[in-house]
Enzyme design. Sequence first.
Site, PDB file in Angstrom:
ATOM      1  CE  LYS A  23      -3.749  -0.196   2.429  1.00  9.24           C
ATOM      2  NZ  LYS A  23      -4.254  -0.586   3.755  1.00  9.24           N
ATOM      3  NE  ARG A  93      -6.399   3.791   5.007  1.00  8.39           N
ATOM      4  CZ  ARG A  93      -7.689   3.527   4.774  1.00  8.39           C
ATOM      5  NH1 ARG A  93      -8.110   2.291   4.708  1.00  8.39           N
ATOM      6  NH2 ARG A  93      -8.544   4.498   4.610  1.00  8.39           N
ATOM      7  N   GLY A 102      -7.802  -7.325   5.637  1.00  9.15           N
ATOM      8  CA  GLY A 102      -8.569  -7.400   6.884  1.00  9.15           C
ATOM      9  C   GLY A 102      -7.874  -8.132   8.021  1.00  9.15           C
ATOM     10  NE  ARG A 337      -6.269  -3.998  -2.858  1.00  8.83           N
ATOM     11  CZ  ARG A 337      -6.736  -4.216  -1.654  1.00  8.83           C
ATOM     12  NH1 ARG A 337      -5.924  -4.441  -0.669  1.00  8.83           N
ATOM     13  NH2 ARG A 337      -8.028  -4.201  -1.422  1.00  8.83           N
ATOM     14  CG  HIS A 453      -9.564 -35.506   9.589  1.00  9.16           C
ATOM     15  ND1 HIS A 453     -10.849 -35.775   9.192  1.00  9.16           N
ATOM     16  CD2 HIS A 453      -8.853 -36.614   9.380  1.00  9.16           C
ATOM     17  CE1 HIS A 453     -10.906 -37.015   8.780  1.00  9.16           C
ATOM     18  NE2 HIS A 453      -9.708 -37.561   8.884  1.00  9.16           N
ATOM     19  NE  ARG A 559       1.810 -44.276  -5.605  1.00 15.42           N
ATOM     20  CZ  ARG A 559       1.724 -42.948  -5.747  1.00 15.42           C
ATOM     21  NH1 ARG A 559       0.830 -42.421  -6.562  1.00 15.42           N
ATOM     22  NH2 ARG A 559       2.532 -42.160  -5.056  1.00 15.42           N
ATOM     23  NE  ARG A 615       5.517 -47.984  -7.151  1.00 13.29           N
ATOM     24  CZ  ARG A 615       5.157 -47.130  -6.199  1.00 13.29           C
ATOM     25  NH1 ARG A 615       5.949 -46.144  -5.842  1.00 13.29           N
ATOM     26  NH2 ARG A 615       3.994 -47.250  -5.620  1.00 13.29           N
ATOM     27  CD  GLU A 750      10.557 -45.516  -3.505  1.00 15.54           C
ATOM     28  OE1 GLU A 750       9.605 -44.793  -3.166  1.00 15.54           O
ATOM     29  OE2 GLU A 750      10.401 -46.587  -4.104  1.00 15.54           O
ATOM     30  CB  SER A 769      11.257 -42.013 -11.122  1.00 14.22           C
ATOM     31  OG  SER A 769      10.195 -41.186 -10.741  1.00 14.22           O
ATOM     32  N   GLY A 771      11.476 -40.756  -5.804  1.00 12.20           N
ATOM     33  CA  GLY A 771      10.211 -40.950  -5.065  1.00 12.20           C
ATOM     34  C   GLY A 771      10.316 -40.139  -3.795  1.00 12.20           C
ATOM     35  CG  ASN A 773       5.260 -39.263  -1.934  1.00 13.61           C
ATOM     36  OD1 ASN A 773       5.306 -38.037  -1.964  1.00 13.61           O
ATOM     37  ND2 ASN A 773       4.481 -39.962  -2.741  1.00 13.61           N
ATOM     38  CG  ASP A 774       8.626 -44.357   0.418  1.00 18.23           C
ATOM     39  OD1 ASP A 774       8.348 -44.503   1.623  1.00 18.23           O
ATOM     40  OD2 ASP A 774       8.004 -44.919  -0.496  1.00 18.23           O
ATOM     41  CE1 TYR A 857       9.407 -38.546 -14.728  1.00 19.25           C
ATOM     42  CE2 TYR A 857      11.502 -38.763 -15.879  1.00 19.25           C
ATOM     43  CZ  TYR A 857      10.539 -39.278 -15.012  1.00 19.25           C
ATOM     44  OH  TYR A 857      10.723 -40.507 -14.431  1.00 19.25           O
TER      45      TYR A 857
END
Length: 884
Positions: A23, A93, A102, A337, A453, A559, A615, A750, A769, A771, A773-774, A857
Amino acid sequence: MAKKYVYLFREGKASMRDLLGGKGANLAEMTQIGLPVPPGFTITTEACNEYYSIGENVPEGTWEQVWPALTEVEASTGKLFGDKKNPLLVSVRSGAKFSMPGMMDTVLNLGLNDDTVEALAANTQNERFAWDCYRRFIQMFGDVVLEVEHYVFEQILEIAKEKQGVRYDSELSPESLKWMVSEYKKKIQRHTGKPFPMDPRVQLELAVLAVFRSWNNDRANVYRRINNIPHDIGTAVNVQSMVFGNMGSDSGTGVAFTRNPSTGESALYGEYLMNAQGEDVVAGIRTPNPIATLAQENLDIYNQFVDISKRLESHYRDMQDIEFTIERGKLYMLQTRNGKRTASAAIRVAVELFHEGVITKEEAIMRIEPEQLEHLLHRRMDSDAKLQVLAKGLPASPGAASGRIVFSAEEAERLGDAGEKVILIRTETTPDDIRGILAAQGILTSRGGMTSHAAVVSRHMGKPAVCGCDALKIDYGQGLVVIEGVEYSQGTVLSIDGSTGRVIKGEVMMVDPELSEEFKEFLGWADEIARLKVMANADTPTEASNARGYGAVGIGLTRTEHMFMDPARIPIVQAMILAQTLEEREDALAKLLPMQEEDFYGILKAMQGLSVTIRLLDPPLHEFLPHSEELIVEITKLKITQKDPVNLHEKEALLRKVRALSELNPMLGHRGCRLGVSFPEITVMQARAIFQASARLLKEGLDIHPEVMIPLTMGKEEFIMMRKLVDDTAQDVMKEQAIQINYKVGTMIEVPRAALLADEIGKVADFFSFGTNDLTQMTMGLSRDDAQGKFLPVYLEKNLMKTDPFVVLDRDGVGKLIGIGVNLGRSTNPDLHLGICGEHGGEPNSVEFCHIVGLDYVSCSPFRVPIARLAAAQAVVKNKDQSK
Ligand code: PEP
Ligand code: MG
């Protein structure tokens, strides 16, 4: 000399957003280009940061800079702060670098006291106006600065209206307003132990401190977390001389966008009210007029406004959201803005600005937050629908839904299964509600945030959700919810809009997502610019074709375990697991083979011309067996009834197997290629299914590119063993079918060890590739399911982590391992194809990292493909210095 903490508007510019906030920087810029901006100054974000580092006080030298700046403002307005004849009033402000609407505090009309109010009344010849300003000021100041609860003032307001017998605030007489002022002051004295400060300088000091304090209030913290705004950038404070839109019929106030923020159409879009203050436009008591009618009201002002808005748009080269006030026939600009807009408007505006020659393609693709695209891919409310909004919560999961409200998961399930559309309302949901959530069209909770959740589960399921809607008062006993005093009982139809958080009365027309021509053109530009290719994680032909529709250029992860979970197959899978001998197991596998072949046939066909990475089986085998608790219950029942000894015997055998397979830590257990090492026949069956499907498709003349991926590899030896099984099977099938199949064999990376030994593995693999997550679980030693539900939120709360590492890739740790894996892998195999297929593959910040680290990729779920395409292009633009 003290640091410069205070900048007059004429000293700043738009590029100083870090220091002056959005601002402040824009007020300065507008002042610089000669627009009519009421004079003022900005106290910097640095002062705010120091306020926190030195213990809630402004740094030394701040006030010494504020007072001269105020003197300048006095000079340019010809008014004096606290003057009994011509008093200067200011607004105070907040304004951070990123707009946080706000969330932080604001005080208007500051400078009023028992003397200046009289001057204001005399100067405007409007006693009512002056006293209304004064009571609003005390109320705001009392609430925001002195922290007297809001309701204390509301009660007095209600009493005043009752005493005078009027309905609206605007009908209160000067006498009532004076009475309110004296009551407000008494309450403040009682709550704070001190009189309301009459000295405008004290008022200003306290208000500035309060704005700094509000940076750290709950709302602001939550908002920053949700919007990924850092907690340590602080807010600036803008002190600006007040102009009044409520000084009579030649005054007014309004808000306008230079283009339509919901569709993107290039036409001035906005509304205004004469004789009103900004909050009246928002409050909805009087209906504002469309901006076009201002031309009839005051053509001169209208033309000035149109002219200024054009100037602002071309100056900022983007659609602007402008606030203005007309004070006694003179136009003032209060704010400009870059306007917030829907995803579809964002795309249209960017594409049109490119075609208008205002911005480049690269700038255009930087104009849209990749996450915004998700809104375009869900069913949404018809934007023409007239909505009766009852309440607003957090936009927890995008999309929209209408249905009859229910208050329990059981009821949702019962009605949902009977084909009814329901909205499940709970204070918050727990894992026990999962079936109800599944059966409902949408979820609405009165508590819980964006990571509650309900929010997480709904997003995962692609279901709309509005969370933390605290206007809902749920009465489970009566089966009703009260919103703003109105009761809605079970069965009432409500709608929710998970993209905006709105709760709406009745049913709302929904429209399917349609990808506009602009959308396609826009993402085409992204593909031109991006270096990373975007593939998808898909397990079925339908998912694969969806992914293709969204622009995926291959499947990076199929998968196969999901195929094993099919209810029709589970008995065969279980027979395979329970087999006592190799023969028995091969028997079961032989039954699975044609089914798997069909699976792969379908996916490869849907993706003809593109690669499909399949996989091999990954999860531990006990995941395909019933839970031991369920079995124990069944066995106990069978023992009691003694009716079915054969069944009892089978169940007991099953329980023994379940127990034998149970692991203390399945994540690190007998899974991934470790299954193939123990049971090579499973690997051979899957490989055969892939190659037989490929042979069929090749014979049908299709161009297919199968790739076989080994999960959870720890080192070269294991990989070589798995690869041999795959290669041998390929040879067998090619011989049997007398056909050549081109395929690749690669591995997931992984396990940290695999990344560290990537040079070894790279010699024998065609692709990696990551992985993530693991890899995140194993690098950080965190079990995702345990951590996310329990202690990770605490880490986020305490700022030990900026973001959830399962959502945004941990560049420092996990990313370092990826970097090692990439470099080592390429060092021994320059042709190694490198990608990522963990959830991070569709998250913009992580996609950027994948670009930087040099992957080829990313692979993500089909719905996130457009997001990843855009993020991949943005990564190029943001990291221009690196080679493309
Ligand atoms: C991974 O670990 O990142 C991965 C893609 O495998 P999954 O999520 O199936 O364990
Ligand atoms: Mg994995």
